[in-house]
Design a protein around this motif. Structure first.
Motif, PDB file in Angstrom:
ATOM      1  N   TYR A   1     -14.398   1.203   8.243  1.00 48.28           N
ATOM      2  CA  TYR A   1     -13.355   0.806   7.293  1.00 48.28           C
ATOM      3  C   TYR A   1     -12.348  -0.077   8.025  1.00 48.28           C
ATOM      4  O   TYR A   1     -11.777   0.339   9.038  1.00 48.28           O
ATOM      5  CB  TYR A   1     -12.654   2.038   6.707  1.00 48.28           C
TER       6      TYR A   1
ATOM      7  N   ALA B   1      -7.441  -0.685  12.093  1.00 51.58           N
ATOM      8  CA  ALA B   1      -6.253  -1.155  11.384  1.00 51.58           C
ATOM      9  C   ALA B   1      -5.438  -2.065  12.275  1.00 51.58           C
ATOM     10  O   ALA B   1      -5.345  -1.848  13.490  1.00 51.58           O
ATOM     11  CB  ALA B   1      -5.399   0.025  10.932  1.00 51.58           C
TER      12      ALA B   1
ATOM     13  N   TRP C   1     -12.256   3.782  11.661  1.00 52.21           N
ATOM     14  CA  TRP C   1     -11.192   3.068  10.975  1.00 52.21           C
ATOM     15  C   TRP C   1     -10.586   2.066  11.956  1.00 52.21           C
ATOM     16  O   TRP C   1     -10.261   2.410  13.094  1.00 52.21           O
ATOM     17  CB  TRP C   1     -10.087   4.011  10.515  1.00 52.21           C
TER      18      TRP C   1
ATOM     19  N   GLY D   1      -1.550  -2.817   8.257  1.00 52.05           N
ATOM     20  CA  GLY D   1      -2.835  -2.420   7.681  1.00 52.05           C
ATOM     21  C   GLY D   1      -3.199  -0.974   7.936  1.00 52.05           C
ATOM     22  O   GLY D   1      -4.185  -0.475   7.397  1.00 52.05           O
TER      23      GLY D   1
ATOM     24  N   THR E   1       0.835  -1.197   0.000  1.00 53.50           N
ATOM     25  CA  THR E   1       0.000   0.000   0.000  1.00 53.50           C
ATOM     26  C   THR E   1       0.867   1.242   0.000  1.00 53.50           C
ATOM     27  O   THR E   1       1.883   1.305   0.691  1.00 53.50           O
ATOM     28  CB  THR E   1      -0.922   0.005   1.233  1.00 53.50           C
TER      29      THR E   1
ATOM     30  N   PHE F   1     -13.820  -3.077   3.694  1.00 53.64           N
ATOM     31  CA  PHE F   1     -12.623  -3.742   4.205  1.00 53.64           C
ATOM     32  C   PHE F   1     -11.634  -4.028   3.089  1.00 53.64           C
ATOM     33  O   PHE F   1     -11.988  -4.073   1.910  1.00 53.64           O
ATOM     34  CB  PHE F   1     -12.974  -5.038   4.938  1.00 53.64           C
ATOM     35  N   GLU F   2     -10.396  -4.225   3.499  1.00 50.54           N
ATOM     36  CA  GLU F   2      -9.312  -4.532   2.570  1.00 50.54           C
ATOM     37  C   GLU F   2      -8.352  -5.487   3.269  1.00 50.54           C
ATOM     38  O   GLU F   2      -8.014  -5.304   4.435  1.00 50.54           O
ATOM     39  CB  GLU F   2      -8.556  -3.250   2.219  1.00 50.54           C
ATOM     40  N   ASN F   3      -7.965  -6.552   2.577  1.00 57.56           N
ATOM     41  CA  ASN F   3      -6.840  -7.354   3.027  1.00 57.56           C
ATOM     42  C   ASN F   3      -6.134  -7.883   1.789  1.00 57.56           C
ATOM     43  O   ASN F   3      -6.610  -7.697   0.680  1.00 57.56           O
ATOM     44  CB  ASN F   3      -7.266  -8.492   3.981  1.00 57.56           C
TER      45      ASN F   3
ATOM     46  N   CYS G   1      -8.942  -2.693   7.851  1.00 54.38           N
ATOM     47  CA  CYS G   1      -7.774  -3.193   7.125  1.00 54.38           C
ATOM     48  C   CYS G   1      -6.979  -4.053   8.092  1.00 54.38           C
ATOM     49  O   CYS G   1      -6.130  -3.552   8.845  1.00 54.38           O
ATOM     50  CB  CYS G   1      -6.941  -2.047   6.570  1.00 54.38           C
TER      51      CYS G   1
END
Length: 421
Positions: free
Chosen positions: A388, A309, A307, A313, A254, A415-417, A390
């Motif tokens: 959000y 994290a 958020w 992340g 990222t 979400f993001e992974n 991560c």
């Protein structure tokens, strides 16, 4: 128009997954055959269609990923369609054998046994075996990445052999065009994705330690830079330097910020052999970059935000903060094992001290899983909040479950992974 685009991305992959195999079945639907034999043919074509979709979903093309809802989403559906294809292709010979059972059990056995048959049948079983090995590698996270890549490549070989199986049986249409498409997709992935012919050239300008196990690398473009938006990630492969030895593999990272000249700041945490080497990377090392990917922070709403994290992340949220002061309240829950392992912790504390819209809450977890129930705000505080996430995939799943139980609708959980196996 933005809502239309978002709706298209949501439905694009499911519609593709349904339309391609059903199109094959409609074209080749067997008329006038016994039900079980017809079922055997239908399952074979469904499997072929799903395999073609699975191949398409493994391409690493930024524009295609944007159309289909993101690279990570493509990989999740790549797994789903691959498994479904294998199941249908396994049912294919079983249904054909069951249809012959009514005539003779010997004929049914001959349908299943490659020993009793000729090259057309052998090729079908070989393709199915290669698919099984490739799928088994997909769900074996303990395999080293280099070995996993070669084993996973058996999926593509299995697809080609399976299509050759149909040609050997005398089915040229539409198999020859399908074989050409499959070969084009595999060649495209090999040349542009794995060998990096579609990548942009960069060079390592600087590298600074963030923690004992993480480093921030600044990449300066040597040609036109990749097109990126805040919070996206790129795939990067590093070449050899005077001392540093690159592993030659593309890994996702990222971007934490982008300079005016297009230089990329990316955070790397030592999570395996390849990323551990990057801790000692040196200026002057050449790199190839493919991207950008990811969209979970591309349409941040004006509502209050939560958020969450974990470890590295936190990087996309750092990118959002580096992009300028927040215009809406955001609360960042930052989880890390130890303070000396927390990436960008000092920078986040400095931003939180000067930006009244950012509330920073840090949680030291140690080596144990955190108490999710006690970590998250109650239902009243979560009302109207966009969430959000991560985190590692297992923690994302647990967080989604608790958030849903506290009244947060699925469309408000983003979400993001980075699970690209």
């Amino acid at each position: 128009m933005a809502a239309y685009g978002a709706g298209f991305r949501v439905w694009s992959v499911p519609l593709l997954t349904i339309a391609v195999p059903l199109g094959f079945v409609v074209w080749a639907f067997p008329h006038g055959l016994a039900p079980l034999r017809a079922a055997g043919i239908v399952t074979g074509w469904l499997g072929c269609g799903l395999l073609l979709v699975s191949l398409l979903l493994m391409l690493r093309e930024p524009r295609l990923a944007n159309w289909l809802g993101g690279l990570e989403r493509m990989y999740r559906w790549h797994h789903v369609t691959g498994v479904a294809a294998y199941v249908f292709l396994l049912l294919h010979p079983l249904a054909l054998a069951a249809g012959n059972w009514q005539t003779s059990w010997v004929l049914a056995w001959h349908t299943l046994s490659p020993v009793e048959e000729s090259w057309p049948v052998w090729s079908g079983w070989l393709g199915l075996l290669l698919l099984m090995i490739g799928l088994a590698a997909t769900f074996a996270p303990s395999i080293r990445y280099g070995a996993w890549r070669w084993l996973h490549a058996l999926l593509g070989i299995g697809v080609v052999i399976g299509l050759v199986h149909l040609i050997l049986l005398g089915i040229d249409e539409p198999v020859l065009p399908i074989l050409a498409i499959a070969a084009a997709i595999l060649g495209w992935r090999l040349l542009r994705g794995d060998l990096g012919l579609g990548a942009r050239p960069y060079i390592v300008a600087t590298a600074r330690k963030l923690t004992a196990r993480s480093v921030e690398i600044v990449l300066r473009p040597l040609a036109d830079p990749v097109t990126l938006s805040t919070g996206q990630f790129v795939l990067v492969a590093f070449r050899n330097g005077p001392v540093y030895r690159g592993c030659g593999e593309f890994h996702p990272f990222t971007i934490s910020s982008i300079d005016g000249d297009g230089a990329l700041h990316l955070a790397v945490k030592a999570l395996g052999d390849c990323t551990s080497r990057m801790l000692s990377i040196e200026p002057g090392v050449a790199a190839r970059v493919i991207g950008g990917f990811g969209s979970f922070l591309s349409e941040v709403s004006g509502a209050p935000q939560l958020w969450i994290a974990g470890g590295i992340g936190v990087t996309p949220f750092v990118a959002l903060l580096n992009d300028g002061r927040l215009r809406h309240p955001a609360r960042l829950l930052y989880l890390y094992r130890r303070e000396d392992d927390a990436t960008y912790l000092r920078e986040l504390r400095q931003i939180a001290a000067t930006d009244p819209n950012l509330t920073l809450q840090t949680i030291v977890t140690g080596d144990e899983l955190p108490d999710i129930e006690g970590l998250l705000p109650d239902a009243r505080e979560l009302s109207g909040v966009e969430c959000y996430l991560c985190e590692p995939p297992g923690l994302v799943g647990a967080l989604k479950q608790v958030l849903s139980a506290r009244g947060v609708a699925a469309q408000h959980i983003h979400f993001e992974n980075f699970e690209f196996r």
